[in-house]
Design an enzyme around this catalytic site. Sequence first.
Site, short mmCIF file in Angstrom:
data_model
loop_
_atom_site.label_atom_id
_atom_site.label_comp_id
_atom_site.label_asym_id
_atom_site.label_seq_id
_atom_site.Cartn_x
_atom_site.Cartn_y
_atom_site.Cartn_z
N CYS A 43 0.77 -1.09 0.01
CA CYS A 43 0.05 0.14 -0.03
C CYS A 43 1.09 1.26 -0.06
O CYS A 43 1.38 1.45 -1.06
CB CYS A 43 -0.94 -0.10 1.18
SG CYS A 43 -2.67 0.87 0.79
N HIS A 74 -3.62 -5.01 0.28
CA HIS A 74 -3.20 -5.90 1.65
C HIS A 74 -3.13 -7.15 1.46
O HIS A 74 -4.23 -7.63 2.11
CB HIS A 74 -3.98 -5.31 2.62
CG HIS A 74 -3.54 -3.62 3.03
ND1 HIS A 74 -2.82 -3.30 3.95
CD2 HIS A 74 -4.55 -2.54 2.46
CE1 HIS A 74 -2.83 -1.73 3.99
NE2 HIS A 74 -3.61 -1.52 3.15
N GLU A 124 -1.74 -9.18 3.44
CA GLU A 124 -1.42 -9.63 4.79
C GLU A 124 -2.80 -10.20 5.41
O GLU A 124 -2.74 -11.17 6.01
CB GLU A 124 -0.91 -8.73 5.51
CG GLU A 124 -1.38 -7.23 5.97
CD GLU A 124 -1.26 -6.19 5.18
OE1 GLU A 124 -1.01 -6.70 3.79
OE2 GLU A 124 -1.50 -5.16 5.29
N1 GLN Z 1 -2.20 6.71 2.67
C1 GLN Z 1 -2.10 5.89 1.41
C2 GLN Z 1 -3.45 5.91 0.96
O1 GLN Z 1 -4.46 6.27 1.37
C3 GLN Z 1 -1.89 4.47 1.76
C4 GLN Z 1 -2.93 3.67 2.80
C5 GLN Z 1 -2.25 2.37 3.23
O2 GLN Z 1 -0.91 2.15 3.08
N2 GLN Z 1 -3.35 1.67 3.78
O3 GLN Z 1 -3.58 5.87 -0.48
#
Ligand code: GLN
Length: 539
Positions: A384, A510, A512
Amino acid sequence: MSKTKYVFVTGGVTSSLGKGIISASLAKLLQARGYRVTIQKFDPYINVDPGTMNPYEHGECYVTDDGAETDLDLGHYERFLGIRTSQANNVTTGRIYQTVIDLERQGHYLGKTVQVVPHITDEIKRRILLLGDTGDYDIVITELGGTVGDIESLPFIEAVRQIIWEKEEQECAVIHLTLVPYLNAAKELKTKPTQHSVKTMLEYGVQPDVLVCRTEHALGTELRKKIALFCNIKSTAVIESIDVETIYDVPLKMQKEKLDKVVLAHLKLSSKVDPDLESWKEFLWRLKNPKQEVNIGIVGKYVELPDAYKSIAEAFIHAGSENETKVKVHYIHSEMLNEDNVEAKIKGMDGILVAPGFGERGIEGKIATIKYVRENNIPFFGICLGMQCAVVEFARNMVNLPDAASTEMNPETSNPVIDMMEEQKSITKKGGTMRLGAYPCQLSKGSKAYQAYGKTKIDERHRHRYEFNNHYKEAFENAGMNCTGINPESHLVEIVEIPSHPWFVGVQFHPEYRSTVDNPHPLFVRFVKASAEYAAKNN
Ligand code: GLN
């Protein structure tokens, strides 16, 4: 099998006794005997969900397939059971009140005074029974967050009392998790806090059927008898939960203590079929008998509280077992890193994972780390925000866009290589408004991601507002960073890779959240493998 049965798990004496792990372990044992089981968690705080809470407050926010932002215990449920949870599996006081207040505004209560009892408790009961009413489960385990005696837990205990009163005796069981502390000065285990905690339960009209006692020393027969006598339960229902090496030992420990049998006996359900825990035991054996070791650095800004990266840490345990490799995770604070010290700070790491996150703090440290691992062929996994940082670094140093940035960090940049999604731009509210939940992704054949998954169509869970700016896609590919995973409908970039690097993969989603004991996540498995190969070559 006829009616769904309900098991309630409450906690006493202190928080952090591991109710989530005990609930997940019991569920695992019941599932391994062939029962259809699910777990839900009720949290007594007023936030509608933990999505708006700082990770320092509440640890990781766990996201389900349907896009619910939930408590991290749901991660344990999924990892232990291999089931998928949803919004219905996590309810907070805030959500209960929101529902009741919305109904009140609609005139639903026909002029009545709306009160905690019966309106709030009725809504809690409705939500407790909701999963059972689907007919999909033989047993629903409901974990009540907080500690008995807390003001905010009261309506939940009252709802449980009413459900038990309404149902037949064998339809419900209450497990109370308590602490039996060891006093060093007296060289004794003390049962009084447990007695008091059960007394508080009794004051609220709920008699626990089973006591799970967290302890650092074995309880012994006499102590078990004493606890049983003063807490008004059978001594066979006093279960010892002694500290263990890994949370994955707990189901076997609970089996030894016959937690599942005691609960099944109370629910008048058969315990004839022995639990099939073969694959679980194999997983544990591989975990405890590794053939090699790797050091992996997790670079993030919430490293003071490892619970902030819970699912990532657990995914490494699963992937380590799969690779018969001990994964030593090192948390590295992104704020402490810069281009001058990164070499020294990540010395000895065989792979680097740059963690998810929000906001500007620590960003340049992440970017400096990524530059170093990219140039030095150290395996890299970006999740992310970690992926977004990899894109920014590559833009600055390889695509010749020195001022490239994410508009999350620099809204004025002339090269917004990571930019807010179109549909996000008009949203002003915070809670539940990100791109959340599972979305499909099409993988390019020949990519590292494809090698890992072994198929082209996947779907993974999301939690973000920003994305790769497709305007730059061609420039990136010409400079050597490929977009190897694309959402087939929206064309959003889900994965970036550098094919000339031994293992450099950034994912917008994600992974994970999807890693379980039975199905370790393929990207984590491959990343650990690549890190082990790096270790073999370089150490
Ligand atoms: N801050 C980033 C976004 O909103 C990444 C979010 C995250 O790592 N879950 O896109």
